[in-house]
Scaffold this motif. Structure first.
Motif, PDB file in Angstrom:
ATOM      1  N   ILE A 179       0.961  -1.209  -0.165  1.00  0.00           N
ATOM      2  CA  ILE A 179       0.063   0.076   0.090  1.00  0.00           C
ATOM      3  C   ILE A 179       0.813   1.322   0.036  1.00  0.00           C
ATOM      4  O   ILE A 179       0.706   2.261  -0.815  1.00  0.00           O
ATOM      5  CB  ILE A 179      -0.993  -0.213   1.273  1.00  0.00           C
ATOM      6  N   SER A 180       1.930   1.143   0.960  1.00  0.00           N
ATOM      7  CA  SER A 180       2.890   2.220   0.809  1.00  0.00           C
ATOM      8  C   SER A 180       3.508   2.683  -0.453  1.00  0.00           C
ATOM      9  O   SER A 180       3.655   3.651  -1.013  1.00  0.00           O
ATOM     10  CB  SER A 180       3.763   2.341   1.972  1.00  0.00           C
ATOM     11  N   MET A 181       3.760   1.606  -1.134  1.00  0.00           N
ATOM     12  CA  MET A 181       4.799   1.709  -2.516  1.00  0.00           C
ATOM     13  C   MET A 181       3.844   2.211  -3.385  1.00  0.00           C
ATOM     14  O   MET A 181       4.091   3.124  -4.333  1.00  0.00           O
ATOM     15  CB  MET A 181       5.117   0.307  -2.841  1.00  0.00           C
ATOM     16  N   PHE A 182       2.621   1.809  -3.397  1.00  0.00           N
ATOM     17  CA  PHE A 182       1.504   2.512  -4.464  1.00  0.00           C
ATOM     18  C   PHE A 182       1.298   3.677  -4.261  1.00  0.00           C
ATOM     19  O   PHE A 182       1.073   4.647  -5.087  1.00  0.00           O
ATOM     20  CB  PHE A 182       0.456   1.556  -4.757  1.00  0.00           C
ATOM     21  N   ALA A 183       1.144   4.188  -2.975  1.00  0.00           N
ATOM     22  CA  ALA A 183       1.028   5.477  -2.506  1.00  0.00           C
ATOM     23  C   ALA A 183       2.217   6.508  -3.066  1.00  0.00           C
ATOM     24  O   ALA A 183       1.714   7.469  -3.345  1.00  0.00           O
ATOM     25  CB  ALA A 183       0.806   5.771  -0.786  1.00  0.00           C
ATOM     26  N   TRP A 184       3.359   5.988  -2.974  1.00  0.00           N
ATOM     27  CA  TRP A 184       4.288   6.681  -3.645  1.00  0.00           C
ATOM     28  C   TRP A 184       4.124   7.057  -4.990  1.00  0.00           C
ATOM     29  O   TRP A 184       4.427   8.106  -5.593  1.00  0.00           O
ATOM     30  CB  TRP A 184       5.462   6.222  -3.159  1.00  0.00           C
ATOM     31  N   VAL A 185       3.887   5.925  -5.821  1.00  0.00           N
ATOM     32  CA  VAL A 185       3.368   6.232  -7.204  1.00  0.00           C
ATOM     33  C   VAL A 185       2.408   7.422  -7.580  1.00  0.00           C
ATOM     34  O   VAL A 185       2.615   8.264  -8.189  1.00  0.00           O
ATOM     35  CB  VAL A 185       2.782   4.895  -7.795  1.00  0.00           C
ATOM     36  N   PHE A 186       1.370   7.392  -6.558  1.00  0.00           N
ATOM     37  CA  PHE A 186       0.243   8.529  -6.783  1.00  0.00           C
ATOM     38  C   PHE A 186       0.961   9.988  -6.114  1.00  0.00           C
ATOM     39  O   PHE A 186       0.710  10.740  -6.651  1.00  0.00           O
ATOM     40  CB  PHE A 186      -0.975   8.006  -5.849  1.00  0.00           C
ATOM     41  N   ARG A 187       1.742   9.758  -5.180  1.00  0.00           N
ATOM     42  CA  ARG A 187       2.367  10.892  -4.728  1.00  0.00           C
ATOM     43  C   ARG A 187       2.919  11.724  -5.594  1.00  0.00           C
ATOM     44  O   ARG A 187       2.809  12.722  -6.034  1.00  0.00           O
ATOM     45  CB  ARG A 187       3.367  10.631  -3.379  1.00  0.00           C
ATOM     46  N   PHE A 188       3.980  10.898  -6.564  1.00  0.00           N
ATOM     47  CA  PHE A 188       4.809  11.586  -7.371  1.00  0.00           C
ATOM     48  C   PHE A 188       4.061  11.853  -8.771  1.00  0.00           C
ATOM     49  O   PHE A 188       4.026  12.809  -9.387  1.00  0.00           O
ATOM     50  CB  PHE A 188       5.900  10.619  -7.895  1.00  0.00           C
TER      51      PHE A 188
END
Length: 418
Positions: free
Chosen positions: A288-297
């Protein structure tokens, strides 16, 4: 004073002394000093270099020889003193060296603060670490937010006073830490101790486990993602002033306030960690954290101060999930996978991989790539910069999903409290 309140104050100041300058230092570097951008990545690289050895070294010292709270206090006083000297530096090269010294004192305190919190809560018969630590740790995020607001609203987001604000608070925290509960070394000398045990490096045996080794490797990659947003988030918003239609926007004037939404979001997601860990386990939480980084950027790539403001704000909200579900959950996962004899050094090892190797990876690689491929006539191409960062996070997420094998057992999380 109640132990939870004492730890709450410690966590508040722990991140206040970082937040006062971390997000705004780019404005000091590029705006006030007008130093060359090619060296700026090295400023954040100092955190990585310091984290390569200092958290592990201080963790070993705390496990074997010196009370964790005393070591913690000494480091903060030294950190504060270096911050007071930092504004006197007149060249970017010297600035980087002095910042490295400051980070050698500060970075290990993050792992030590976790270790002190866990030990103090476990020694309290009425405390439950899984339930009680996140609400305590959330005040660290509040401290970070307050520091950002103090720096921005006092008109110091590009001045040397941001370092003085942090320095005063660091020295106060150092003094206060000597009043915290005693966290004595847990590792007792044994006649049959191995060589690794005798020199305090037994935490490195965790790399002998495929699961733990893989966890630490991906922690490094996610640590790189964290440094990307810390290094470039505020200056990205500030540089919208170069576009006439955005020059007088709220985002440009109060870029640090906008960025603080990220930390406000953290306060909500930290409180959700116990539920998500028990419900889904460390692998799904990390994913969940990793895909949240995708959306963050990705949201940063398409956002702007007017009709795209909602994307910038949503990116800041997503950051809370991206950061907490990796950093705080990862720390708790390390706690479940180690015994009390290597608790501090294991947390230091986690810091070494995230804020050490991860920071070096993120800072040096991004600084080089941005200058070589995404800067044209002195102007940074932020859209493609953030797109490239999003692709990086996506690749890391897919690789983690395929390679990391872990069967979730809710009892593992419950055992932290005992």
């Amino acid at each position: 004073m109640n132990i939870k309140l004492r730890l709450t104050l410690m966590n508040f100041l722990q991140f206040f002394v970082w937040g006062a300058w971390l997000i705004t230092i780019a404005n000091y570097w590029f705006g006030t000093k007008q130093w060359d951008g090619t060296q700026f990545g090295l400023v954040f690289g100092t955190m990585g270099i310091a984290s390569l050895f200092m958290p592990t070294l201080t963790g070993i010292i705390a496990d074997r020889w010196v009370n964790a709270e005393r070591l913690y206090g000494i480091l903060h006083v030294l950190y504060g003193c270096v911050l007071f000297y930092l504004p006197q530096v007149t060249t970017p090269t010297d600035f980087i060296y002095i910042m490295l010294l400051a980070m050698c004192f500060y970075m290990p305190t993050i792992a030590l603060s976790n270790s002190i919190s866990y030990t103090s809560l476990k020694n309290d018969s009425e405390a439950d670490v899984v339930k009680d630590f996140p609400p305590i740790r959330v005040w660290g995020t509040v401290g970070f937010i307050v520091a950002m607001w103090v720096t921005n609203l006092s008109g110091n987001k590009a001045s040397e006073y941001q370092f003085y604000i942090a320095g005063i608070a660091a020295i106060l925290l150092g003094i206060y830490s000597f009043t915290l509960p005693k966290c004595k070394p847990q590792h007792l000398k044994s006649e049959k101790a191995s060589f690794m045990e005798s020199i305090g490096l037994e935490a490195f045996k965790l790399f002998g486990s495929y699961k733990m080794a893989l966890f630490f490797i991906f922690s490094m990659f996610l640590g790189g993602a964290l440094q990307l947003t810390n290094a470039y988030g505020d200056v990205f918003l500030d540089e919208f002033k170069r576009v006439p239609e955005y020059a007088d926007s709220f985002v440009v004037k109060y870029s640090t306030i906008i960025m603080s939404i990220s930390q406000i979001s953290e306060t909500l997601f930290i409180l959700a960690i116990p539920f998500f860990l028990k419900k889904f386990g460390i692998k799904k939480v990390m994913l969940i954290s990793m895909f949240a980084w995708v959306f963050r950027f990705g949201l940063f790539a398409f956002g702007n101060p007017t009709d795209g403001l909602w994307m910038i704000i949503l990116s800041c909200i997503v950051y809370g999930m991206a950061f907490d579900f990796f950093n705080i959950s990862g720390s708790l996962f390390v706690e479940t996978s180690t015994n009390s004899k290597i608790r501090s050094s294991a947390q230091g090892l986690f810091m070494m991989m995230t804020n050490g190797f991860g920071a070096v990876l993120g800072s040096f690689t991004s600084g080089w790539a941005i200058d070589k491929y995404f800067t044209h006539d002195g102007q940074r191409d932020w859209h493609n910069i953030w797109i490239s960062f999003a692709v990086y996070a996506f690749i890391v997420a897919i690789a983690f999903a395929v390679l990391f094998k872990h069967e979730h057992n809710p009892k593992d999380v419950e055992n932290i409290a005992h």
